[in-house]
Design a protein around this motif. Structure first.
Motif, PDB file in Angstrom:
ATOM      1  N   GLU A 143       0.857  -1.383   0.361  1.00 47.50           N
ATOM      2  CA  GLU A 143       0.528  -0.403  -0.179  1.00 47.50           C
ATOM      3  C   GLU A 143       0.694   1.535  -0.220  1.00 47.50           C
ATOM      4  OE1 GLU A 143      -2.344  -0.491   3.062  1.00 47.50           O
ATOM      5  OE2 GLU A 143      -3.867  -2.497   2.089  1.00 47.50           O
ATOM      6  N   LYS A 144       1.954   1.819   1.134  1.00 52.66           N
ATOM      7  CA  LYS A 144       3.181   2.447   1.033  1.00 52.66           C
ATOM      8  C   LYS A 144       3.472   2.961  -0.706  1.00 52.66           C
ATOM      9  CE  LYS A 144       4.889   0.913   4.572  1.00 52.66           C
ATOM     10  NZ  LYS A 144       6.289   1.667   6.347  1.00 52.66           N
ATOM     11  N   CYS A 145       3.831   1.506  -0.878  1.00 53.63           N
ATOM     12  CA  CYS A 145       4.083   1.530  -2.500  1.00 53.63           C
ATOM     13  C   CYS A 145       3.388   2.158  -3.892  1.00 53.63           C
ATOM     14  CB  CYS A 145       5.597   0.140  -3.107  1.00 53.63           C
ATOM     15  SG  CYS A 145       6.311   0.360  -1.454  1.00 53.63           S
ATOM     16  N   GLY A 146       2.439   2.638  -3.374  1.00 59.07           N
ATOM     17  CA  GLY A 146       1.185   2.298  -4.445  1.00 59.07           C
ATOM     18  C   GLY A 146       0.244   1.670  -5.000  1.00 59.07           C
ATOM     19  N   PHE A 147       0.495  -0.191  -4.368  1.00 59.55           N
ATOM     20  CA  PHE A 147      -0.149  -0.675  -4.721  1.00 59.55           C
ATOM     21  C   PHE A 147      -1.903  -0.861  -4.382  1.00 59.55           C
ATOM     22  CE2 PHE A 147       2.322  -3.902  -7.229  1.00 59.55           C
ATOM     23  CZ  PHE A 147       3.629  -3.577  -6.655  1.00 59.55           C
ATOM     24  N   LEU A 148      -2.891  -1.621  -5.384  1.00 59.64           N
ATOM     25  CA  LEU A 148      -4.296  -1.000  -5.062  1.00 59.64           C
ATOM     26  C   LEU A 148      -4.293  -2.827  -5.067  1.00 59.64           C
ATOM     27  CD1 LEU A 148      -5.361   1.267  -7.498  1.00 59.64           C
ATOM     28  CD2 LEU A 148      -5.144   1.604  -5.415  1.00 59.64           C
ATOM     29  N   ARG A 149      -5.011  -2.452  -3.657  1.00 56.94           N
ATOM     30  CA  ARG A 149      -5.532  -4.391  -2.896  1.00 56.94           C
ATOM     31  C   ARG A 149      -6.535  -3.878  -4.620  1.00 56.94           C
ATOM     32  NH1 ARG A 149      -7.553  -5.798   1.892  1.00 56.94           N
ATOM     33  NH2 ARG A 149      -9.550  -5.656   1.173  1.00 56.94           N
ATOM     34  N   GLU A 150      -6.231  -4.963  -5.391  1.00 56.86           N
ATOM     35  CA  GLU A 150      -7.710  -5.633  -5.649  1.00 56.86           C
ATOM     36  C   GLU A 150      -9.052  -6.348  -5.726  1.00 56.86           C
ATOM     37  OE1 GLU A 150      -5.424  -6.683  -9.824  1.00 56.86           O
ATOM     38  OE2 GLU A 150      -5.734  -4.774 -10.282  1.00 56.86           O
ATOM     39  N   VAL A 151      -7.928  -7.492  -4.779  1.00 54.78           N
ATOM     40  CA  VAL A 151      -8.866  -8.674  -4.653  1.00 54.78           C
ATOM     41  C   VAL A 151      -7.962  -9.573  -3.490  1.00 54.78           C
ATOM     42  CG1 VAL A 151      -8.028  -9.700  -6.406  1.00 54.78           C
ATOM     43  CG2 VAL A 151     -10.710 -10.628  -5.704  1.00 54.78           C
ATOM     44  N   ILE A 152      -9.295 -10.455  -2.866  1.00 55.37           N
ATOM     45  CA  ILE A 152      -9.165 -11.212  -2.564  1.00 55.37           C
ATOM     46  C   ILE A 152      -9.610 -12.572  -2.519  1.00 55.37           C
ATOM     47  CG2 ILE A 152      -9.475 -12.456  -0.203  1.00 55.37           C
ATOM     48  CD1 ILE A 152      -8.782 -10.027   1.010  1.00 55.37           C
ATOM     49  N   LEU A 153      -8.774 -13.511  -2.820  1.00 58.63           N
ATOM     50  CA  LEU A 153      -9.304 -14.735  -4.070  1.00 58.63           C
ATOM     51  C   LEU A 153      -9.290 -15.627  -3.165  1.00 58.63           C
ATOM     52  CD1 LEU A 153      -6.287 -14.128  -6.297  1.00 58.63           C
ATOM     53  CD2 LEU A 153      -8.721 -13.415  -6.867  1.00 58.63           C
ATOM     54  N   ARG A 154     -10.603 -16.141  -2.583  1.00 61.72           N
ATOM     55  CA  ARG A 154     -10.348 -17.217  -1.351  1.00 61.72           C
ATOM     56  C   ARG A 154     -10.413 -18.032  -1.975  1.00 61.72           C
ATOM     57  NH1 ARG A 154     -11.651 -14.187   2.424  1.00 61.72           N
ATOM     58  NH2 ARG A 154     -13.020 -11.451   1.597  1.00 61.72           N
ATOM     59  N   LYS A 155     -10.075 -19.187  -0.470  1.00 64.25           N
ATOM     60  CA  LYS A 155      -9.688 -20.339  -0.832  1.00 64.25           C
ATOM     61  C   LYS A 155      -8.080 -21.097  -2.457  1.00 64.25           C
ATOM     62  CE  LYS A 155     -13.828 -22.000   0.702  1.00 64.25           C
ATOM     63  NZ  LYS A 155     -15.340 -22.991   0.920  1.00 64.25           N
ATOM     64  N   TYR A 156      -7.603 -20.169  -1.938  1.00 63.77           N
ATOM     65  CA  TYR A 156      -6.849 -19.715  -3.828  1.00 63.77           C
ATOM     66  C   TYR A 156      -5.592 -21.124  -3.316  1.00 63.77           C
ATOM     67  CZ  TYR A 156      -4.715 -17.079  -8.164  1.00 63.77           C
ATOM     68  OH  TYR A 156      -4.228 -17.450  -9.111  1.00 63.77           O
ATOM     69  N   GLU A 157      -4.709 -20.821  -2.101  1.00 63.50           N
ATOM     70  CA  GLU A 157      -4.003 -21.646  -2.309  1.00 63.50           C
ATOM     71  C   GLU A 157      -3.993 -22.844  -1.415  1.00 63.50           C
ATOM     72  OE1 GLU A 157      -0.276 -19.909  -4.722  1.00 63.50           O
ATOM     73  OE2 GLU A 157      -0.089 -20.061  -2.943  1.00 63.50           O
ATOM     74  N   VAL A 158      -3.495 -24.195  -0.799  1.00 65.35           N
ATOM     75  CA  VAL A 158      -3.167 -25.034  -0.529  1.00 65.35           C
ATOM     76  C   VAL A 158      -2.435 -26.036   0.262  1.00 65.35           C
ATOM     77  CG1 VAL A 158      -3.468 -27.234  -2.051  1.00 65.35           C
ATOM     78  CG2 VAL A 158      -4.750 -27.247   0.486  1.00 65.35           C
ATOM     79  N   GLY A 159      -1.635 -25.303   1.616  1.00 63.31           N
ATOM     80  CA  GLY A 159      -0.467 -25.667   1.377  1.00 63.31           C
ATOM     81  C   GLY A 159      -0.697 -26.061   3.447  1.00 63.31           C
ATOM     82  N   GLU A 160       0.085 -27.105   3.913  1.00 63.88           N
ATOM     83  CA  GLU A 160       0.751 -27.110   5.179  1.00 63.88           C
ATOM     84  C   GLU A 160      -0.782 -27.771   5.856  1.00 63.88           C
ATOM     85  OE1 GLU A 160       2.199 -22.798   6.370  1.00 63.88           O
ATOM     86  OE2 GLU A 160       2.859 -23.869   3.961  1.00 63.88           O
ATOM     87  N   GLY A 161      -1.702 -28.389   5.118  1.00 63.13           N
ATOM     88  CA  GLY A 161      -3.216 -28.860   5.645  1.00 63.13           C
ATOM     89  C   GLY A 161      -4.246 -27.879   5.528  1.00 63.13           C
ATOM     90  N   ARG A 162      -4.144 -26.682   5.316  1.00 59.17           N
ATOM     91  CA  ARG A 162      -5.091 -25.649   5.369  1.00 59.17           C
ATOM     92  C   ARG A 162      -5.342 -25.170   3.613  1.00 59.17           C
ATOM     93  NH1 ARG A 162      -4.480 -20.550   8.030  1.00 59.17           N
ATOM     94  NH2 ARG A 162      -5.588 -18.984   6.950  1.00 59.17           N
ATOM     95  N   LEU A 163      -6.867 -24.595   3.496  1.00 59.89           N
ATOM     96  CA  LEU A 163      -7.061 -23.537   2.161  1.00 59.89           C
ATOM     97  C   LEU A 163      -6.070 -22.028   2.952  1.00 59.89           C
ATOM     98  CD1 LEU A 163     -10.072 -24.400   1.496  1.00 59.89           C
ATOM     99  CD2 LEU A 163      -8.054 -25.070   0.085  1.00 59.89           C
ATOM    100  N   TRP A 164      -5.666 -21.006   1.892  1.00 58.66           N
ATOM    101  CA  TRP A 164      -5.577 -19.784   1.582  1.00 58.66           C
ATOM    102  C   TRP A 164      -6.025 -19.149   0.801  1.00 58.66           C
ATOM    103  CZ3 TRP A 164      -1.413 -18.791   5.865  1.00 58.66           C
ATOM    104  CH2 TRP A 164      -1.265 -20.557   6.478  1.00 58.66           C
TER     105      TRP A 164
ATOM    106  N   VAL B  80      -7.115 -27.882 -13.439  1.00 61.15           N
ATOM    107  CA  VAL B  80      -7.279 -27.939 -12.358  1.00 61.15           C
ATOM    108  C   VAL B  80      -5.717 -27.718 -12.272  1.00 61.15           C
ATOM    109  CG1 VAL B  80      -7.601 -29.233 -10.490  1.00 61.15           C
ATOM    110  CG2 VAL B  80      -9.154 -29.377 -11.817  1.00 61.15           C
ATOM    111  N   GLY B  81      -5.587 -27.084 -10.784  1.00 62.05           N
ATOM    112  CA  GLY B  81      -3.995 -27.049 -10.655  1.00 62.05           C
ATOM    113  C   GLY B  81      -3.377 -28.008  -9.845  1.00 62.05           C
ATOM    114  N   GLU B  82      -1.813 -27.927  -9.902  1.00 62.87           N
ATOM    115  CA  GLU B  82      -1.263 -28.643  -8.704  1.00 62.87           C
ATOM    116  C   GLU B  82      -0.713 -28.035  -8.426  1.00 62.87           C
ATOM    117  OE1 GLU B  82      -0.296 -31.812 -13.363  1.00 62.87           O
ATOM    118  OE2 GLU B  82       1.563 -30.340 -12.103  1.00 62.87           O
ATOM    119  N   GLY B  83      -0.220 -29.228  -7.300  1.00 66.17           N
ATOM    120  CA  GLY B  83       0.284 -28.725  -5.724  1.00 66.17           C
ATOM    121  C   GLY B  83      -0.756 -28.078  -4.964  1.00 66.17           C
ATOM    122  N   SER B  84       0.347 -26.223  -4.269  1.00 62.97           N
ATOM    123  CA  SER B  84      -0.599 -25.015  -4.094  1.00 62.97           C
ATOM    124  C   SER B  84      -1.496 -25.078  -5.018  1.00 62.97           C
ATOM    125  CB  SER B  84       0.543 -24.137  -3.133  1.00 62.97           C
ATOM    126  OG  SER B  84       0.408 -23.894  -4.540  1.00 62.97           O
ATOM    127  N   SER B  85      -1.562 -25.294  -6.263  1.00 58.79           N
ATOM    128  CA  SER B  85      -2.965 -24.825  -6.943  1.00 58.79           C
ATOM    129  C   SER B  85      -4.193 -25.818  -6.486  1.00 58.79           C
ATOM    130  CB  SER B  85      -2.319 -24.259  -8.367  1.00 58.79           C
ATOM    131  OG  SER B  85      -1.286 -23.263  -8.385  1.00 58.79           O
TER     132      SER B  85
END
Lengths: 169, 165
Positions: A143-164, B80-85
């Motif tokens: 934000e300080k560098c002028g980036f605009l937050r466009e969107v929160i992508l829900r359940k976008y990635e999976v790792g360490e046993g959870r969705l992020w 469908v993605g792979e790994g973290s996707s």
């Protein structure tokens, strides 16, 4: 023409390419779970991983720099340009040793990096960054560098046993 | 093979594409109106249709023909993605122009979403990237319960133009 300096009043930073000899300095942040916590990689447990990161990612990358304070690497920053229909956009990533957090170092690094990358890659129209919403510090940097937050992508990635969820700037 | 009834009594079904569908594929893929927001130019020869079926549709982990009364009038895929996707898939679809505005794409997307989640147990998110000017396709996704999360500025380079999505 890779070095640049910018001061924050607290710490002035410069850029240079990462080298294999930087492996111990790289371990200082890659081996820190506080840094790995918001990143897509697991905390490094041995120096070989740092060497592999430098050799396999940093050295051949189209735009990757060590973030240096007093000439010493304390983090790194990169912009990965997309392929094919994504070649108009670049993905910004940065990681920083915990002891340098809260001192404007990441903000200085992003402020230096963004115009440098747009100058070097003339077809680039967009630089974006993905941040885990819990990573308030990093969201603030963008934000300080002028980036605009466009969107929160829900359940976008999976790792360490959870969705992020991922915030896209 | 599931079927849904669209407006005007159409029976819509999904099934895998076969090389013998090449002529039907030409029915939509040669149309500039259909190709307008796609990454590809309208097909010039039947070889293009064969290549699409052989190199994209058949090896794809989830790609189906959209059929009306058993005949392919479009195609739909979930990538469908792979790994973290692995938790996310991207939906894409294309439909012959004479079948626009009849609820067919909507029915196809509904079926694809249901079947996609069933086919990929790790899938938790299906997303669609639509050109900011492709209002018809945005409407299809909204009718199917997709939520517009945001607009991504200057996101893609399509046919020499930088597009918002």
């Amino acid at each position: 023409r890779m070095a640049g300096e910018e001061g924050t009043g607290e710490l002035s930073i410069s850029f240079r390419p990462l080298e294999v000899e930087d492996a111990d300095d790289v371990m200082a942040w890659k081996g820190d779970p506080r840094v790995a916590q918001f990143c897509r990689w697991d905390t490094y447990t041995c120096r070989d991983e740092a060497v592999a990161f430098i050799q396999n990612f940093a050295v051949h990358h189209e735009w990757c720099r060590a973030i240096c304070v007093a000439g010493r690497p304390v983090g790194c920053i990169s912009v990965t340009i997309g392929k094919d229909e994504a070649r108009c956009r670049g993905l910004l990533k940065y990681e920083l040793a915990h002891r340098c957090w809260g001192k404007g170092v990441a903000t200085s690094a992003v402020r230096l990096a963004v115009p440098a990358v747009f100058r070097e890659f003339l077809r680039l129209e967009r630089i974006e960054a993905m941040v885990i919403p819990e990573n308030k510090g990093s969201m603030r940097v963008l934000e300080k560098c002028g980036f605009l937050r466009e969107v929160i992508l829900r359940k976008y990635e999976v790792g360490e046993g959870r969705l992020w969820d991922v915030a896209l700037f | 093979m599931e079927a849904e009834d669209g407006e005007e009594g159409f029976t819509i079904s999904l099934r895998p594409l076969e090389l013998t569908d090449a002529d039907d594929v030409m029915g939509w893929a040669t149309d500039a109106r259909v190709a307008r927001f796609c990454r590809w130019e309208p097909y010039a020869s039947r070889d293009d249709a064969v290549a699409f079926i052989r190199d994209f549709a058949i090896p794809h982990s989830w790609c189906q023909a959209i059929c009306v009364a058993g005949r392919p009038v479009g195609s739909i895929s979930v990538e469908v993605g792979e790994g973290s996707s692995a938790c996310r898939g991207e939906i894409g679809y294309v439909l012959a122009h004479q079948y626009w505005g009849k609820g067919i794409a909507t029915a196809a997307v509904r079926m694809a979403v249901q079947q996609g989640f069933a086919a990929f147990p790790a899938l938790r998110r299906i997303e669609g990237l639509v050109d900011s000017e492709n209002f018809g396709s945005q409407r299809v996704l909204e009718k199917c319960g997709f939520i517009r999360e945001g607009v991504l500025r200057k996101y893609m380079l399509l046919k020499g133009q930088v597009r918002d999505m």
